[in-house]
Structures are given as C-alpha cells and as structure tokens.
Design an enzyme around this catalytic site. Structure first.
Site, PDB file in Angstrom:
ATOM      1  N   TYR A 123       0.806  -1.221   0.000  1.00 33.34           N
ATOM      2  CA  TYR A 123       0.000   0.000   0.000  1.00 33.34           C
ATOM      3  C   TYR A 123       0.842   1.277   0.000  1.00 33.34           C
ATOM      4  O   TYR A 123       0.304   2.363   0.163  1.00 33.34           O
ATOM      5  CB  TYR A 123      -0.954   0.003   1.202  1.00 33.34           C
ATOM      6  N   LYS A 175       3.714 -14.952   4.391  1.00 35.96           N
ATOM      7  CA  LYS A 175       3.845 -15.811   3.211  1.00 35.96           C
ATOM      8  C   LYS A 175       5.338 -15.961   2.908  1.00 35.96           C
ATOM      9  O   LYS A 175       5.798 -15.778   1.769  1.00 35.96           O
ATOM     10  CB  LYS A 175       3.080 -15.175   2.030  1.00 35.96           C
ATOM     11  N   ASP A 209      -2.531 -18.362   3.497  1.00 34.72           N
ATOM     12  CA  ASP A 209      -3.611 -19.167   2.903  1.00 34.72           C
ATOM     13  C   ASP A 209      -4.157 -20.188   3.893  1.00 34.72           C
ATOM     14  O   ASP A 209      -5.364 -20.381   4.020  1.00 34.72           O
ATOM     15  CB  ASP A 209      -3.176 -19.841   1.580  1.00 34.72           C
ATOM     16  N   ASP A 233      -5.852  -6.512   5.498  1.00 33.66           N
ATOM     17  CA  ASP A 233      -7.033  -5.904   4.887  1.00 33.66           C
ATOM     18  C   ASP A 233      -8.070  -6.991   4.597  1.00 33.66           C
ATOM     19  O   ASP A 233      -9.256  -6.873   4.931  1.00 33.66           O
ATOM     20  CB  ASP A 233      -6.590  -5.220   3.581  1.00 33.66           C
TER      21      ASP A 233
END
Ligand code: NAD
Length: 338
Positions: A123, A175, A209, A233
């Site tokens: 972002y 991740k 995930d 988010d």
C-alpha cells in the site's frame, strides 16, 4: 479527571449513532471533554475541504478521537479522509476485534483480534506501468516495501496488546515460503520480538492461505493475529464476517501521534436520518477507546452492557432481526450500565 477527545460525528447515519455512543460513554461516569469537529461531506458543505485543518489540529492536540463514518465523495478529486488521517498521524496499527455476540450464528466462540500493519507493504503506492511496443500499459509493477522498524513496531504492538488485554497467544501471519524477503523479514522480526515475551505470551506463525482456511474452520483457536497490510485488509473483513458482519464490528487506528476509534461500517446513506441504524459498533469502538485511555474496567462494562442488551434483553436493531431504533438501543444499553 476528564479525558479530552475529538468527536467527529460523521456523515449519513453518523450523527445518530454518535449521539447514542456519546450518551452511553457519558453514562459510564467517566468524564469526557468532547471537542466537536466536522470532516467528510459535512465539512465539504461547510468549508469545501473534507478534512479541515481545525479538525486535524484538534486531534493533534488531544491525541484521541472518536469518529463516525465519513462519506468519501466519489469522482470529485477530493482526497480520502481516512487515508489522509492515516498518513497525518502515522496510524500504523489497525486493530479489529471479532467476537461472537449473537448466539445461533455460524460460530459460538469466536474471540479474536486482528492487528494489521497500516502504512507499509503493497500500500506504499510505488507502482508504474511499463510500455512494450505500442502498448503503454503492457506491464504493471507494484513494489511492496516493509522495513525492519515498521515490522518491529507492529509486532511489538500486537504482543503488548496481548499482555494488556490478558490474551495468551499471538499468531504471526505471513507468506515467507514464497515472498522470502518482503514476508520473510516480517517473520524474522516477529520471531525475534516473540523471544522477549517467551513464558508470558505463546507465539506461533501461519502462512496466510492456511490462516484463511483455519479461520473459517476453527476460528476459536485464534487470540491475536498480526500481519502485513494487504493480508490484514482481507483477513479483517473475513473476521468480521465470522461474527455476523458490520453492525457489531469496531475498529481502532493506533499511531505514534494519535489514536482514532471508529465503527468498521460506512455512513449507510440508504438508512440515514431514519433513526434505525445500529449504534453498537460505534459504542464498542468507544469501549476500545476507554481501554486506550486506561479505563479498561469501564470498557469491559460497556462491552458487557451491549452484549446483555442484545442477548438477554433481546433489544436489537433491524440489521440484527429486531425492531429497536438507534435511540432505543442506546437507552437500553444505558439502563444496563446503571
Ligand atoms: P456501508 O457500511 O455504509 O453500508 C453497507 C450496508 O450495511 C448498507 O445496506 C447499510 O444500510 C448497512 N449498514 C451499515 N452500517 C449499519 C449500521 N450501523 N446499522 C444498520 N445497517 C448498517 O457501506 P457503503 O454503502 O459501501 O458505503 C457508504 C459510504 O460510507 C461511502 O461513501 C463509503 O466511502 C463510506 N465508508 C466510510 C468508512 C469510514 O469512514 N471508516 C468505512 C466504509 C465506508
């Protein structure tokens, strides 16, 4: 002692739900000095600026604000007030508790808090197109930037939050198996910070995930989750969905220079002015503000009063299947506080 707080009632349903939230907070007996400011469409109509300098100066001075939802004018070139506030006050942590309140929903025992990094990652807005041949937009590139101090600040915040809120476990969501640097650094810093809390706060880490799947299979296993901007988010809306959606979802934006408390939902123009909006999310944001102001026991009383009003007294607004109006719901919570 009175707490000086900037109050921005907001647009749409904002004035109705802010009125109920302020009455509930005042009924706790805690003193507040409200400095009422306008922002959003109300401010555009008054001064042409959705975020007037007086409102910023008020927050700068008081360092705490309770904010109703603001309508973002579409297609007019106005800056987003929420993004401007985030940058102005370096609001690095977005904190969203999700807790089962209404029985009979999908899950009975959800009680988790998502701590999302709010300023870094994908972002940061460093992106561009690369032209190939006669296509000027053949390739799009976007940079995710995380810094060691930024990771340290948000992860430490999550652990401190766990300590002050009596939570036992922090889960670092990442991740790092694929994004070895940008997510790897977050995990590396997380493991380092966790060592300082060993014996007090348990820590584990999970890949994003898998976290998404675990959240919809067994959300009861989570207490505090901390993650980077975009993962946060997505997971924060997912978490609100686990406990019945927007009407009960409060949020806090915590920064180095200020803290701003608000409901997760928007200004709901479809029901504005009808007196039917659910003020519970903003009242619960007020309870988070009480925690922040060092009034944790009073914050707990407010949360308990909201829960009892909904669950035991059966006083519910339309979005929760009841027929109570905004004011009626506020009055019922106040009765439970006294
Ligand atoms: P919204 O959250 O305002 O409304 C979505 C749906 O939920 C609507 O049907 C609405 O009636 C309902 N709803 C929302 N809050 C409710 C409440 N307290 N009680 C009962 N029902 C409620 O989302 P939207 O329609 O996408 O956005 C409307 C405006 O709000 C937009 O201008 C948007 O930019 C703004 N917004 C502001 C914030 C903020 O200030 N933090 C957050 C989200 C959206």
């Amino acid at each position: 002692m009175s707490h000086p707080v900037t109050l921005i009632a907001g647009d749409g349903i904002g004035p109705e739900i802010s009125d109920a939230a302020v009455r509930v907070l005042e009924a706790t007996g805690v003193g507040f000095e409200w400095d009422r400011q306008v922002a959003g469409m109300a401010a555009v109509e008054r001064s042409g600026d959705p975020l007037p300098e007086e409102a910023l100066a008020s927050i700068r001075q008081r360092r705490v604000a309770l904010k109703g939802p603001l309508t973002t004018p579409v297609g007019t070139g106005f800056r987003s007030v929420n993004v401007a506030l985030r940058k102005e006050f370096k609001l690095f942590a977005n904190v969203r508790p999700s807790r089962t309140m209404v029985p009979g929903g999908r899950f009975e025992n959800v009680n988790l808090v998502l701590v999302r990094e709010n300023l870094e990652g994908l972002y940061v807005g460093v992106e561009h197109f690369v032209g190939v041949g006669d296509d000027p937009r053949a390739v799009a590139e976007s940079l995710a930037i995380v810094t060691r101090p930024g990771c340290d600040r948000i992860i430490r915040y999550a652990f401190e939050y766990a300590v002050t809120q009596g939570r036992k476990k922090v889960t670092i969501v990442h991740k790092a198996n694929i994004l070895k640097m940008v997510s790897g650094l977050f995990l590396e810093v997380g493991r380092e910070v966790a060592k300082a809390y060993a014996g007090r706060i348990e820590c584990n880490d999970l890949i994003i995930d898998n976290t998404a799947m675990q959240l919809v299979l067994r959300p009861e296993q989570f207490e505090v989750l901390v993650t980077t901007n975009m993962f946060g988010d997505i997971l924060s809306d997912l978490s609100s969905g686990l406990v019945g959606g927007l009407g009960l979802a409060p949020g806090a934006n915590i920064g180095e220079d200020a803290a701003i408390f608000e409901a997760v939902h928007g200004s709901a123009p479809d029901i504005a002015g009808k007196g039917v909006a659910n003020p519970a999310a903003l009242i619960l944001a007020g309870a988070m503000m009480l925690d922040h102001l060092g009034e944790r026991a009073v914050g707990d009383r407010v949360r308990a009063a909201v829960r009892t009003t909904i669950v035991e007294d059966g006083v519910r607004t339309r979005d929760l299947g009841g027929s109570a109006g905004t004011k009626e719901f506020g009055d019922a919570v106040i009765r439970r506080l006294s």
